[in-house]
Design a protein around this motif. Sequence first.
Motif, short mmCIF file in Angstrom:
data_model
loop_
_atom_site.label_atom_id
_atom_site.label_comp_id
_atom_site.label_asym_id
_atom_site.label_seq_id
_atom_site.Cartn_x
_atom_site.Cartn_y
_atom_site.Cartn_z
N ILE A 47 0.86 -1.18 0.00
CA ILE A 47 0.00 0.00 0.00
C ILE A 47 0.89 1.23 0.00
CG2 ILE A 47 -1.74 1.30 1.31
CD1 ILE A 47 -2.56 -1.37 2.58
N SER A 48 0.52 2.24 -0.75
CA SER A 48 1.29 3.48 -0.77
C SER A 48 0.36 4.68 -0.76
CB SER A 48 2.20 3.53 -2.00
OG SER A 48 1.43 3.47 -3.19
N HIS A 49 0.88 5.82 -0.33
CA HIS A 49 0.11 7.06 -0.32
C HIS A 49 0.08 7.65 -1.72
CE1 HIS A 49 -0.57 7.71 4.01
NE2 HIS A 49 0.57 7.06 4.16
N GLY A 50 -1.09 8.12 -2.12
CA GLY A 50 -1.22 8.80 -3.40
C GLY A 50 -1.46 10.29 -3.19
N GLU A 51 -1.62 11.00 -4.26
CA GLU A 51 -1.88 12.43 -4.16
C GLU A 51 -3.27 12.69 -3.59
OE1 GLU A 51 -1.31 14.24 -7.92
OE2 GLU A 51 0.79 13.64 -8.11
N GLY A 52 -3.38 13.75 -2.81
CA GLY A 52 -4.67 14.11 -2.26
C GLY A 52 -5.09 13.28 -1.06
N GLY A 53 -4.15 12.55 -0.46
CA GLY A 53 -4.46 11.77 0.74
C GLY A 53 -5.07 10.41 0.50
N VAL A 54 -5.15 9.97 -0.77
CA VAL A 54 -5.72 8.66 -1.06
C VAL A 54 -4.65 7.59 -0.91
CG1 VAL A 54 -7.45 9.61 -2.63
CG2 VAL A 54 -5.23 8.86 -3.54
N PHE A 55 -5.08 6.33 -0.97
CA PHE A 55 -4.17 5.19 -0.86
C PHE A 55 -4.25 4.35 -2.13
CE2 PHE A 55 -4.76 6.59 3.41
CZ PHE A 55 -3.58 6.29 4.08
N GLU A 56 -3.10 3.84 -2.54
CA GLU A 56 -3.00 3.03 -3.75
C GLU A 56 -2.56 1.61 -3.40
OE1 GLU A 56 -1.45 6.87 -6.38
OE2 GLU A 56 -0.10 5.16 -5.99
N ILE A 57 -2.90 0.67 -4.28
CA ILE A 57 -2.50 -0.73 -4.10
C ILE A 57 -1.46 -1.06 -5.15
CG2 ILE A 57 -3.31 -3.11 -3.97
CD1 ILE A 57 -4.56 -1.21 -1.89
N ASN A 58 -0.35 -1.64 -4.72
CA ASN A 58 0.72 -2.00 -5.64
C ASN A 58 0.89 -3.51 -5.69
OD1 ASN A 58 1.60 0.85 -5.92
ND2 ASN A 58 2.16 0.59 -3.77
N LEU A 59 0.93 -4.04 -6.90
CA LEU A 59 1.19 -5.45 -7.12
C LEU A 59 2.61 -5.53 -7.66
CD1 LEU A 59 -2.19 -6.42 -8.84
CD2 LEU A 59 -1.61 -6.42 -6.39
N ASP A 60 3.55 -5.97 -6.82
CA ASP A 60 4.98 -5.81 -7.09
C ASP A 60 5.22 -4.31 -7.29
OD1 ASP A 60 5.42 -8.52 -6.79
OD2 ASP A 60 5.16 -8.93 -8.93
N ARG A 61 5.65 -3.90 -8.47
CA ARG A 61 5.87 -2.47 -8.70
C ARG A 61 4.78 -1.85 -9.58
NH1 ARG A 61 12.43 -1.91 -9.72
NH2 ARG A 61 13.08 -2.80 -7.69
N ARG A 62 3.77 -2.62 -9.84
CA ARG A 62 2.69 -2.12 -10.69
C ARG A 62 1.57 -1.56 -9.84
NH1 ARG A 62 1.79 -7.31 -14.75
NH2 ARG A 62 3.97 -7.55 -15.43
N LYS A 63 1.06 -0.42 -10.23
CA LYS A 63 -0.09 0.16 -9.53
C LYS A 63 -1.36 -0.48 -10.05
CE LYS A 63 2.01 4.67 -8.59
NZ LYS A 63 2.05 4.47 -7.13
N LEU A 64 -2.21 -0.89 -9.13
CA LEU A 64 -3.47 -1.53 -9.50
C LEU A 64 -4.37 -0.51 -10.20
CD1 LEU A 64 -5.29 -4.07 -9.29
CD2 LEU A 64 -6.09 -3.17 -7.09
N LYS A 65 -5.07 -0.96 -11.22
CA LYS A 65 -6.02 -0.12 -11.94
C LYS A 65 -7.39 -0.78 -11.96
CE LYS A 65 -2.75 2.37 -14.87
NZ LYS A 65 -2.43 2.80 -16.25
N THR A 66 -8.41 0.01 -12.22
CA THR A 66 -9.78 -0.50 -12.30
C THR A 66 -10.03 -1.12 -13.66
OG1 THR A 66 -10.75 1.51 -13.23
CG2 THR A 66 -10.48 1.42 -10.82
N PRO A 67 -11.12 -1.88 -13.82
CA PRO A 67 -11.46 -2.41 -15.15
C PRO A 67 -11.64 -1.31 -16.19
CG PRO A 67 -12.69 -3.56 -13.48
CD PRO A 67 -12.01 -2.41 -12.78
N GLY A 68 -12.01 -0.11 -15.74
CA GLY A 68 -12.18 1.02 -16.66
C GLY A 68 -10.89 1.74 -16.98
N GLY A 69 -9.78 1.29 -16.39
CA GLY A 69 -8.48 1.88 -16.70
C GLY A 69 -8.05 2.99 -15.76
N LYS A 70 -8.82 3.29 -14.73
CA LYS A 70 -8.45 4.33 -13.79
C LYS A 70 -7.46 3.79 -12.75
CE LYS A 70 -12.80 6.92 -13.98
NZ LYS A 70 -13.97 7.42 -13.17
N LEU A 71 -6.66 4.68 -12.20
CA LEU A 71 -5.79 4.31 -11.10
C LEU A 71 -6.65 3.92 -9.91
CD1 LEU A 71 -2.89 4.13 -9.99
CD2 LEU A 71 -3.16 6.51 -9.22
N PHE A 72 -6.38 2.76 -9.33
CA PHE A 72 -7.17 2.25 -8.21
C PHE A 72 -6.74 2.98 -6.94
CE2 PHE A 72 -8.48 -0.45 -4.81
CZ PHE A 72 -9.57 -1.18 -5.27
N THR A 73 -7.60 3.83 -6.43
CA THR A 73 -7.32 4.57 -5.20
C THR A 73 -8.51 4.45 -4.26
OG1 THR A 73 -8.21 6.64 -6.11
CG2 THR A 73 -5.84 6.22 -6.38
#
Length: 300
Positions: free
Chosen positions: A54-80
Amino acid sequence: MLRNALRLYSKGSLTVYCCPVMTRQKQTCRVLESRRTYSSAMSERKKFYQDVSISHGEGGVFEINLDRRKLKTPGGKLFTVPNEALAVAVATEWDVQRDTLKFYTMHMTTLCNTALDNPTQRNKDQMIAAALKYLETDTICYRVEEPPGLVQLQKTEWDPVMDWIEKRYNVVIGSSSNIMGPTIPEETKDIFRQHLASFDFWALTGLEYVITQLKSVILSFGLIDRHLIVEKAVQLSRLEEEYQIHHWGNVEWAHEYDLQELRSRTAAGVLFVHLSSESATMKRKLLQDLEFPQPRKPWN
């Protein structure tokens, strides 16, 4: 309450991407398109990562990382996600996956995807209106006239919940044995509309999911307000079915599986509502409490 929901959710279950019935042609096309987009997220896939973080994203949100890849939604958005509590729940879903990713067991991820992509492009007012529609056909508002045993069971089990919600929100709902159901006063709808408006978009996403599982606004409010536990709410939503099974028997494995699936989905929705409302920083104690055992294997 959260531990109870977490325990039930962790048993694993079938994910259903929920969207309300829409009548307009444009909305129908939008729903069909969203289903095509999300179909890939509903299948199994070979695991392609080793570590989850888990890592901090911009604006106080949290992101999920799979190895070094940032998880994205089925619609292609950054998963936050808006807070650490929800991030831990999602990260744990990904962490407990083994050789094959079973997306249909990952309810938190699916609900987050729904909130982020909003594939049916609804706003809060539309979501609230959809939820209130269920009040007009609420499970515990419909009563039978026979057999006597079921009539009494509904009275004994459902009336206390009805009494609670009417007193809790100072409303009148009532019940009916008529196929049309009770007539819900506009004042009651207005009060519930105002209450639903107090939830943010993420919490409404989870609450709507719970409502669709139980087919009941009343039971869902009972869960969110911590008046009911998940097992009890599910039992009340299946009262007539359980009565018939008690008298006529059932296919044992199918009945048990369906019951556990419903408990798991309902618990996931309740947990999502509460976690999406947590503060941005979660105490270590809560981190320790959020332990997701490995989901059970689905039926072949």
